[in-house]
Enzyme design. Structure first.
Site: not given
Length: 469
Positions: A114, A259, A261, A263
């Site tokens: 993340s 970010d 990834d 999400d």
């Protein structure tokens, strides 16, 4: 660095706590867990002679530099544990979650740390509903990880299969299929959008979504998916000067920041002003609650603005501990139509129960298209709060639980919640102090009427935690 195993996954610094042996141990344990779960539902768990009974696991990764090698270790380990693998390669976390639904899989492993720096990586674990494992399920996997890897390895004729797939197109199409998303209306606004791809998966996923929504004027910063992040990957004001400048200089309608990834989602409003990740879920909720009734769920560290906006629509807000799965459980318990977290997470159960930056972009663009407003117009109509996000680094001689207990005792006569660390509600704002799920720190989040007041409140609580006040 220590390996951190929590409700947010198994994460650490590659080569310093996270290594091939660790990846193999936890991937094998997850493979054994999904086999046991499948057998518990009446399946064979992949017995010899019944390959159709093998569990299926989706594996995806963000763009960080260790992602490819980690994915190859994990996919091979899952096959050796008797799981059929669908490798979706470079993919956003929400796209991997959608891949679980597309393939009717038994779970997924996402290789992503993340917002952590590039040297970090992690195994993030999803179940067959595409949701992150809860504390009890996570504990089961951790217990299996204490066993020898050989105990989870199947015989030669039971090894799982391997295939690849690209789940982004499926994910985008499901967003377009939402009854309240109208690409023609969005296209009609003629938006100019700047995207910060941070040299990870958002660099290709967000342009693909925007193109499908009819946004043709898109500029992507940091578009090379090298995993060498162009700046600190947490989407906070101190890290995003490049896109702030570019939105202002180009006259763009808005900027989109994710970010590594994708999400978490934050916006830059017209004029190059940071809109704030705290307000992402607030605007998405304002849009959706105007379409349909229902409750909202968010975590204890999110802004009071969500209550103010929900009140406009007669909706109730339910608070949970920090952590995506905790918000999801609160949503499910209260039949919430939308949820999220103040870190830029939007959870839309019409799509899946997970934070989804792509869904958040679609909702906000639709909101702007329907209202004719700019993001600065929207910001002017929202409550004016400021959140400060500080931290206290934990050292080996610090007992985090004891520090939190002492803080709770100090405020025992006030409005205090100890559901997740210590949250103190005050007339002038609130302070929430809790152990991080992802780093060896105490997070100290505060909210007040101005940035200066929020920072002062954070400094006050940091001093109280450390016994300096």
């Amino acid at each position: 660095m220590p390996l951190i195993a929590s409700v947010s996954g198994i994460r650490g610094v590659f080569g310093d706590g996270l290594d091939p042996a660790v990846l193999t141990r936890y991937a094998a344990a997850f493979g054994a867990w999904v086999r046991q779960r499948r057998a518990g539902r009446g399946g064979s768990g992949g017995a010899e002679g019944d390959p159709a009974g093998r569990p299926r696991v989706v594996v995806g990764r963000d763009g960080r530099i260790t992602g490819d090698v980690c994915a190859r270790i994990v996919t091979a380990t899952l096959q050796a544990a008797g799981c059929d693998v669908v490798d979706v390669g470079l993919a956003t976390t929400p796209s991997v979650a959608m891949g679980v639904l597309k393939h009717e899989a038994d779970g997924a492993i996402i290789l992503s740390a993340s917002h952590n720096p590039a040297e970090w990586n992690a195994l993030k674990l999803l179940d067959r509903t595409s949701e992150f494992l809860g504390p009890d399920e996570g504990a089961e996997v951790l217990a299996l990880a204490d066993e020898d890897v050989a105990a989870h390895t199947v015989g030669a004729y039971e090894i799982g299969t391997y295939e690849t797939d690209d789940v982004l197109g499926y994910h985008v199409q499901k967003i377009l299929d939402l009854p309240y998303v109208d690409p023609e209306a969005i296209a009609g606004r003629g938006f100019k959008v700047v995207v910060d791809g941070i040299n990870s998966v958002g660099a290709f996923a967000l342009p693909a979504l925007l193109d499908a929504l009819g946004v043709t004027d898109v500029e992507v910063l940091n578009a090379d998916v090298t995993g060498r992040f162009a700046h600190n990957p947490e989407p906070l004001p101190a890290h995003i000067g490049q896109i702030l400048d570019r939105v202002r200089e180009s006259g763009a309608d808005l900027g989109v920041i994710v970010d590594p990834d994708a999400d978490r989602l934050a916006f830059v409003q017209d004029g190059g002003v940071f809109f704030g990740e705290e307000l992402t879920q607030v605007v998405a909720a304002d849009f959706l609650l105007a379409k349909r009734g229902g409750a909202v769920a968010t975590n204890l560290s999110s802004s009071r603005a969500i209550e103010d906006v929900a009140a406009r629509h007669g909706a109730t807000v339910h608070r949970s501990p920090v952590g995506e799965i905790h918000v999801v459980r609160a949503m499910q318990a209260n039949d919430a139509v939308i949820g999220g977290e103040g870190n830029g997470g939007v959870i839309l159960p019409d799509l899946h129960y997970g934070r989804d930056a792509l869904a958040g972009v679609a909702l906000v663009l639709q909101h702007l298209a329907e209202t004719g407003q700019s993001l600065s117009d929207v910001r002017a109509g929202l409550p004016d709060y400021a959140i400060a996000k500080h931290k206290v680094q934990l050292t080996d001689d610090m007992d985090a639980d004891a520090l939190l207990a002492a803080l709770a005792e100090r405020y025992a006569g006030g409005r205090v919640s100890t559901v997740d660390g210590v949250k103190v509600d005050l007339d002038e704002g609130w302070a929430h102090v809790r152990k991080s799920n992802t780093e060896p720190i105490l997070r100290v989040y505060t909210e007040a009427g101005s940035p200066e007041a929020a920072d002062a409140l954070a400094e006050r609580f940091k001093a109280e935690v450390l016994g300096e006040a």
